[in-house]
Design an enzyme around this catalytic site. Sequence first.
Site, PDB file in Angstrom:
ATOM      1  N   HIS A  75       3.052   3.585   6.272  1.00  0.00           N
ATOM      2  CA  HIS A  75       2.443   2.959   7.448  1.00  0.00           C
ATOM      3  C   HIS A  75       3.498   2.209   8.236  1.00  0.00           C
ATOM      4  CE1 HIS A  75       2.065   0.294   3.949  1.00  0.00           C
ATOM      5  NE2 HIS A  75       2.206  -0.732   4.755  1.00  0.00           N
ATOM      6  N   VAL A  98       0.859  -1.191   0.000  1.00  0.00           N
ATOM      7  CA  VAL A  98       0.000   0.000   0.000  1.00  0.00           C
ATOM      8  C   VAL A  98       0.896   1.243   0.000  1.00  0.00           C
ATOM      9  CG1 VAL A  98      -1.799   1.255   1.221  1.00  0.00           C
ATOM     10  CG2 VAL A  98      -1.792  -1.254   1.261  1.00  0.00           C
TER      11      VAL A  98
HETATM   12  P1  AMP Z   1       2.558  -3.501   3.281  1.00  0.00           P
HETATM   13  O1  AMP Z   1       2.961  -4.746   2.563  1.00  0.00           O
HETATM   14  O2  AMP Z   1       3.551  -3.105   4.323  1.00  0.00           O
HETATM   15  O3  AMP Z   1       2.206  -2.382   2.325  1.00  0.00           O
HETATM   16  O4  AMP Z   1       1.264  -3.907   4.105  1.00  0.00           O
HETATM   17  C1  AMP Z   1      -0.034  -3.483   3.827  1.00  0.00           C
HETATM   18  C2  AMP Z   1      -0.915  -4.010   4.922  1.00  0.00           C
HETATM   19  O5  AMP Z   1      -2.186  -3.421   4.789  1.00  0.00           O
HETATM   20  C3  AMP Z   1      -1.120  -5.534   4.901  1.00  0.00           C
HETATM   21  O6  AMP Z   1      -0.684  -6.089   6.141  1.00  0.00           O
HETATM   22  C4  AMP Z   1      -2.641  -5.686   4.713  1.00  0.00           C
HETATM   23  O7  AMP Z   1      -3.185  -6.778   5.418  1.00  0.00           O
HETATM   24  C5  AMP Z   1      -3.146  -4.352   5.217  1.00  0.00           C
HETATM   25  N1  AMP Z   1      -4.432  -3.918   4.660  1.00  0.00           N
HETATM   26  C6  AMP Z   1      -4.795  -3.865   3.365  1.00  0.00           C
HETATM   27  N2  AMP Z   1      -6.042  -3.381   3.248  1.00  0.00           N
HETATM   28  C7  AMP Z   1      -6.474  -3.101   4.510  1.00  0.00           C
HETATM   29  C8  AMP Z   1      -7.670  -2.579   5.056  1.00  0.00           C
HETATM   30  N3  AMP Z   1      -8.708  -2.236   4.267  1.00  0.00           N
HETATM   31  N4  AMP Z   1      -7.772  -2.443   6.395  1.00  0.00           N
HETATM   32  C9  AMP Z   1      -6.743  -2.795   7.190  1.00  0.00           C
HETATM   33  N5  AMP Z   1      -5.573  -3.286   6.737  1.00  0.00           N
HETATM   34  C10 AMP Z   1      -5.443  -3.450   5.417  1.00  0.00           C
END
Ligand code: AMP
Length: 120
Positions: A105, A101
């Site tokens: 974060h 994403v």
């Molecule tokens: P990253 O690989 O560090 O970008 O991790 C993205 C994180 O966002 C993953 O652990 C997903 O499970 C989490 N994620 C994606 N969509 C959502 C959502 N709608 N609500 C909460 N977490 C999410």
Amino acid sequence: MDFDYDDQNIFAKILRGEIPNRTVYENDYALAFEDIAPQAPVHVLVIPKGAYVSLDHFALEASADEQVGFMQAIAEVCKIADLKDGFRGISNTRAHGLQEVPHYHMHILGGRPLGPILVD
Ligand code: AMP
């Protein structure tokens, strides 16, 4: 380095209220919510409210108030989730970090021993 922000990413939609989330903590500068696919008993994502794609983007361009507010949110999450036995903060970044994403974060993971930092 250019940091192009895509405002259609899923966390931008969460910040705009277009997608629900399970909020753990919120202040003027940051939102913390439960990860939808938890990898540990505690798995909270802390995101800035500003449009930053990554940790290095945030560190370079966020104001002092934004940076302090973000860190304060992490501290509050640690208190709320009772992470006195420890935790891990992870910020996956771009391709090598397997960032999915493109809105900065910090994963806060805890609630059990987490094992080695890297597993290939
Ligand atoms: P990253 O690989 O560090 O970008 O991790 C993205 C994180 O966002 C993953 O652990 C997903 O499970 C989490 N994620 C994606 N969509 C959502 C959502 N709608 N609500 C909460 N977490 C999410």
